[in-house]
Design a protein around this motif. Structure first.
Motif, short mmCIF file in Angstrom:
data_model
loop_
_atom_site.label_atom_id
_atom_site.label_comp_id
_atom_site.label_asym_id
_atom_site.label_seq_id
_atom_site.Cartn_x
_atom_site.Cartn_y
_atom_site.Cartn_z
N ARG A 82 114.67 -6.75 6.70
CA ARG A 82 113.45 -6.61 5.91
C ARG A 82 113.60 -5.43 4.96
N VAL A 83 113.25 -5.65 3.71
CA VAL A 83 113.32 -4.61 2.68
C VAL A 83 111.93 -4.05 2.40
N SER A 84 110.94 -4.94 2.34
CA SER A 84 109.59 -4.47 2.04
C SER A 84 108.53 -5.43 2.56
N VAL A 85 107.34 -4.87 2.71
CA VAL A 85 106.14 -5.64 3.03
C VAL A 85 105.05 -5.10 2.11
N VAL A 86 104.45 -5.98 1.34
CA VAL A 86 103.37 -5.58 0.44
C VAL A 86 102.17 -6.46 0.74
N PRO A 92 99.20 -15.73 -7.38
CA PRO A 92 99.05 -16.70 -8.47
C PRO A 92 98.84 -18.12 -7.95
N GLY A 93 97.81 -18.78 -8.46
CA GLY A 93 97.53 -20.16 -8.12
C GLY A 93 97.00 -20.39 -6.72
N ALA A 94 96.60 -19.31 -6.03
CA ALA A 94 96.11 -19.43 -4.66
C ALA A 94 94.74 -18.75 -4.55
N PRO A 95 93.96 -19.15 -3.56
CA PRO A 95 92.65 -18.52 -3.40
C PRO A 95 92.79 -17.06 -2.96
N ARG A 96 91.77 -16.27 -3.23
CA ARG A 96 91.76 -14.89 -2.75
C ARG A 96 91.81 -14.90 -1.23
N GLY A 97 92.44 -13.90 -0.67
CA GLY A 97 92.55 -13.80 0.78
C GLY A 97 93.48 -12.67 1.15
N ASP A 98 93.94 -12.70 2.36
CA ASP A 98 94.83 -11.67 2.89
C ASP A 98 96.24 -12.23 2.93
N TYR A 99 97.13 -11.68 2.11
CA TYR A 99 98.51 -12.12 2.02
C TYR A 99 99.44 -10.95 2.32
N ALA A 100 100.59 -11.25 2.87
CA ALA A 100 101.66 -10.27 3.04
C ALA A 100 102.88 -10.84 2.33
N VAL A 101 103.48 -10.07 1.46
CA VAL A 101 104.68 -10.51 0.75
C VAL A 101 105.85 -9.74 1.37
N PHE A 122 96.77 -15.00 5.85
CA PHE A 122 95.95 -14.91 7.05
C PHE A 122 94.77 -15.86 6.91
N GLU A 123 94.73 -16.85 7.79
CA GLU A 123 93.66 -17.85 7.75
C GLU A 123 93.37 -18.35 9.15
N GLU A 124 92.11 -18.59 9.41
CA GLU A 124 91.68 -19.10 10.72
C GLU A 124 92.22 -18.25 11.86
N GLY A 125 92.28 -16.94 11.65
CA GLY A 125 92.68 -16.01 12.70
C GLY A 125 94.17 -15.91 12.94
N ALA A 126 95.00 -16.48 12.07
CA ALA A 126 96.46 -16.42 12.27
C ALA A 126 97.18 -16.34 10.92
N TRP A 127 98.39 -15.80 10.95
CA TRP A 127 99.24 -15.74 9.77
C TRP A 127 100.03 -17.04 9.68
N LYS A 128 100.00 -17.66 8.50
CA LYS A 128 100.73 -18.92 8.27
C LYS A 128 101.44 -18.81 6.93
N VAL A 129 102.67 -19.26 6.89
CA VAL A 129 103.49 -19.14 5.68
C VAL A 129 102.94 -20.02 4.57
N SER A 130 102.74 -19.40 3.41
CA SER A 130 102.22 -20.15 2.26
C SER A 130 103.23 -20.23 1.11
N GLY A 131 104.34 -19.49 1.21
CA GLY A 131 105.33 -19.53 0.15
C GLY A 131 106.68 -19.00 0.61
N TYR A 132 107.74 -19.53 0.01
CA TYR A 132 109.11 -19.12 0.33
C TYR A 132 109.94 -19.23 -0.93
N TYR A 133 110.64 -18.17 -1.28
CA TYR A 133 111.43 -18.13 -2.50
C TYR A 133 112.79 -17.50 -2.22
N LEU A 134 113.81 -18.01 -2.88
CA LEU A 134 115.17 -17.47 -2.78
C LEU A 134 115.59 -16.93 -4.14
N ASN A 135 116.33 -15.85 -4.12
CA ASN A 135 116.84 -15.31 -5.36
C ASN A 135 118.22 -14.74 -5.10
#
Length: 135
Positions: A82-86, A92-101, A122-135
């Protein structure tokens, strides 16, 4: 009186920072569990643990094809750091909420340095993956 107020304020700050750290740890644990499922070819399991934000446009089979094609020549994961957590409240293109990148430096068998970015929501009391990107 200010000294008394600070004695009450410091424990509150410590409690809130501990809760924030725990929240980050939970987001990272969800991301790592999802990545482990992807790494081991368990795309259906990864899809089930995904946010509706990811599930809606992708079927389990499409998730497998998309990630499989992107990682086809990489080989097995050798290490992931892990390098960072923000934390974000909007994406972008998603509803407002609690995200961790979360950003990871990942070494694959055939690719020594790949940056993986995974975004739990973070939704319905749990963290669920909403995006995955490779670079």
């Amino acid at each position: 009186m200010p000294k008394m107020l600070s004695l009450l304020f410091v424990p509150l700050l410590l409690m809130l920072s501990t809760q924030a750290l725990s929240h980050k740890d939970d987001a990272e644990a969800a991301a790592l569990a999802w990545l482990e499922a992807i790494d081991s070819g368990q795309y259906e399991q990864a899809w089930e643990a995904s946010s509706p934000l990811l599930k809606k446009p992708l079927s389990p089979h499409m998730l497998e094809r998309t990630i499989g094609a992107a990682r086809r020549d990489f080989g097995a994961v050798q290490s992931r750091r892990r390098v960072s957590v923000v934390r974000q409240t909007s994406m972008p293109g998603a509803p407002r909420g609690d995200y961790a990148v979360l950003t990871f430096q990942t070494q694959f068998e055939n690719r020594p340095q790949i940056t993986e970015t995974i975004t739990p929501h973070f939704e319905e009391g749990a963290w669920k993956v909403s995006g995955y990107y490779l670079n």
